[in-house]
Design a protein around this motif. Structure first.
Motif, PDB file in Angstrom:
ATOM      1  N   PRO A   3       6.945  13.866   3.180  1.00 25.72           N
ATOM      2  CA  PRO A   3       8.021  13.808   2.194  1.00 25.72           C
ATOM      3  C   PRO A   3       9.439  13.303   2.365  1.00 25.72           C
ATOM      4  O   PRO A   3      10.233  13.815   3.286  1.00 25.72           O
ATOM      5  N   LEU A  51      -4.116  15.920   4.487  1.00 27.03           N
ATOM      6  CA  LEU A  51      -3.714  15.213   3.790  1.00 27.03           C
ATOM      7  C   LEU A  51      -4.746  14.067   3.826  1.00 27.03           C
ATOM      8  O   LEU A  51      -4.777  13.546   2.629  1.00 27.03           O
ATOM      9  N   TRP A  79      10.549  18.332  -6.981  1.00 20.88           N
ATOM     10  CA  TRP A  79       8.997  18.384  -7.372  1.00 20.88           C
ATOM     11  C   TRP A  79       8.523  18.833  -8.413  1.00 20.88           C
ATOM     12  O   TRP A  79       9.299  20.273  -8.644  1.00 20.88           O
ATOM     13  N   ARG A  85      -2.304  20.970   3.203  1.00 17.75           N
ATOM     14  CA  ARG A  85      -0.814  20.665   4.563  1.00 17.75           C
ATOM     15  C   ARG A  85      -0.556  19.417   3.729  1.00 17.75           C
ATOM     16  O   ARG A  85      -1.495  18.560   3.698  1.00 17.75           O
ATOM     17  N   PRO A  86       0.720  19.490   3.917  1.00 25.49           N
ATOM     18  CA  PRO A  86       1.016  17.380   3.442  1.00 25.49           C
ATOM     19  C   PRO A  86       0.669  16.318   4.467  1.00 25.49           C
ATOM     20  O   PRO A  86       1.371  15.587   4.877  1.00 25.49           O
ATOM     21  N   TRP A  91       0.615  11.005  -2.091  1.00 27.27           N
ATOM     22  CA  TRP A  91       0.198  13.045  -1.915  1.00 27.27           C
ATOM     23  C   TRP A  91       0.479  13.690  -1.285  1.00 27.27           C
ATOM     24  O   TRP A  91       0.683  14.844  -1.125  1.00 27.27           O
ATOM     25  N   ALA A  92       1.813  13.021   0.232  1.00 33.21           N
ATOM     26  CA  ALA A  92       1.881  13.648   0.862  1.00 33.21           C
ATOM     27  C   ALA A  92       3.185  14.147  -0.282  1.00 33.21           C
ATOM     28  O   ALA A  92       3.748  15.557   0.200  1.00 33.21           O
ATOM     29  N   GLU A  93       3.523  13.715  -0.857  1.00 29.09           N
ATOM     30  CA  GLU A  93       4.754  14.426  -2.012  1.00 29.09           C
ATOM     31  C   GLU A  93       4.541  15.189  -2.451  1.00 29.09           C
ATOM     32  O   GLU A  93       4.882  15.892  -2.827  1.00 29.09           O
ATOM     33  N   GLU A  94       3.186  15.497  -2.928  1.00 32.28           N
ATOM     34  CA  GLU A  94       2.333  15.720  -4.056  1.00 32.28           C
ATOM     35  C   GLU A  94       2.483  17.350  -3.495  1.00 32.28           C
ATOM     36  O   GLU A  94       2.765  18.331  -3.923  1.00 32.28           O
ATOM     37  N   ILE A  95       1.667  17.396  -2.552  1.00 27.76           N
ATOM     38  CA  ILE A  95       1.147  18.743  -1.758  1.00 27.76           C
ATOM     39  C   ILE A  95       2.686  19.366  -1.545  1.00 27.76           C
ATOM     40  O   ILE A  95       2.479  20.643  -1.416  1.00 27.76           O
ATOM     41  N   ALA A  96       3.346  18.565  -1.030  1.00 28.22           N
ATOM     42  CA  ALA A  96       4.603  19.143   0.145  1.00 28.22           C
ATOM     43  C   ALA A  96       5.486  20.212  -1.415  1.00 28.22           C
ATOM     44  O   ALA A  96       5.590  21.012  -1.222  1.00 28.22           O
TER      45      ALA A  96
END
Length: 208
Positions: free
Chosen positions: A2, A48, A9, A42-43, A73-78
């Protein structure tokens, strides 16, 4: 990974909420919901890769509409993990990742304006990773198990709900098979949704 220089977010579905709603905090993530196990995604790494693969499959993308890049998706999860609105969760069965769910505080979501929501209500989004798993009623079994696990994890939660697209026949069948109560169809900003509710059993007041 992220980008830490971006603004904090925020889900596009989140609405302004009063202090009583915010005080409920993030939705609970039970460690298990037999026969399933749950963990916060986990991001990065295998989590991922799993989510990126699933979300780009036609049967998931049709209604989830998040065929995003790995970076997004990494940004979304984090973002979900760092906030208090929702939690991204991978559900496994017998050690195999089988579904992705998002647990969120319904009173802080646009759906909270479509019914008489309470601060501790929990909403649930679901994506089944393998299309063939829908034939073994996996969605219905996850709805039933996770609902009871959420009630156990948050004694003040009175209602768990799902709000699939009204045209999502498999999700509607899964909700009915899990014993959820149909609450009608409503127009949300991004879709026409079918509301299904699970109510805490009478006499079950949790453990205050």
């Amino acid at each position: 990974m992220p980008d830490s220089t971006r603004a904090p977010w925020r889900s596009p579905r989140e609405i302004p909420a009063g202090p009583d709603v915010l005080a409920a905090g993030p939705p609970p993530v039970p460690a298990s919901a037999p026969p399933f196990a749950m963990r916060v995604a986990r991001p990065g790494g295998a989590d991922l890769e799993t989510l990126h693969t699933w979300m780009n499959r036609p049967h998931v993308e049709r209604f989830f509409e998040r065929a995003w890049t790995r970076e997004r998706w990494a940004e979304e999860i984090a973002g979900q993990v760092s906030g208090t609105f929702s939690r991204p969760v991978l559900v496994s069965e017998d050690g195999r990742d089988a579904a992705y769910i998002e647990l969120y505080r319904a009173a802080r979501d646009v759906v909270g304006e479509a019914y008489r929501s309470e601060p501790h209500d929990v909403g649930l989004h679901i994506a089944i990773g393998e299309e063939q798993d829908t034939g073994r009623r996996l969605g219905a079994r996850i709805f039933a198990a996770v609902t009871q696990a959420v009630f156990a994890a948050d004694p003040r939660c009175r209602t768990v709900l799902i709000e699939p697209d009204a045209a999502n026949a498999p999700a509607r069948r899964a909700a009915e098979r899990a014993g959820l109560r149909f609450g009608g169809e409503v127009a949300l900003p991004h879709k026409k949704a079918a509301l299904f509710f699970a109510d805490r059993p009478e006499g079950d007041h949790g453990r205050e």
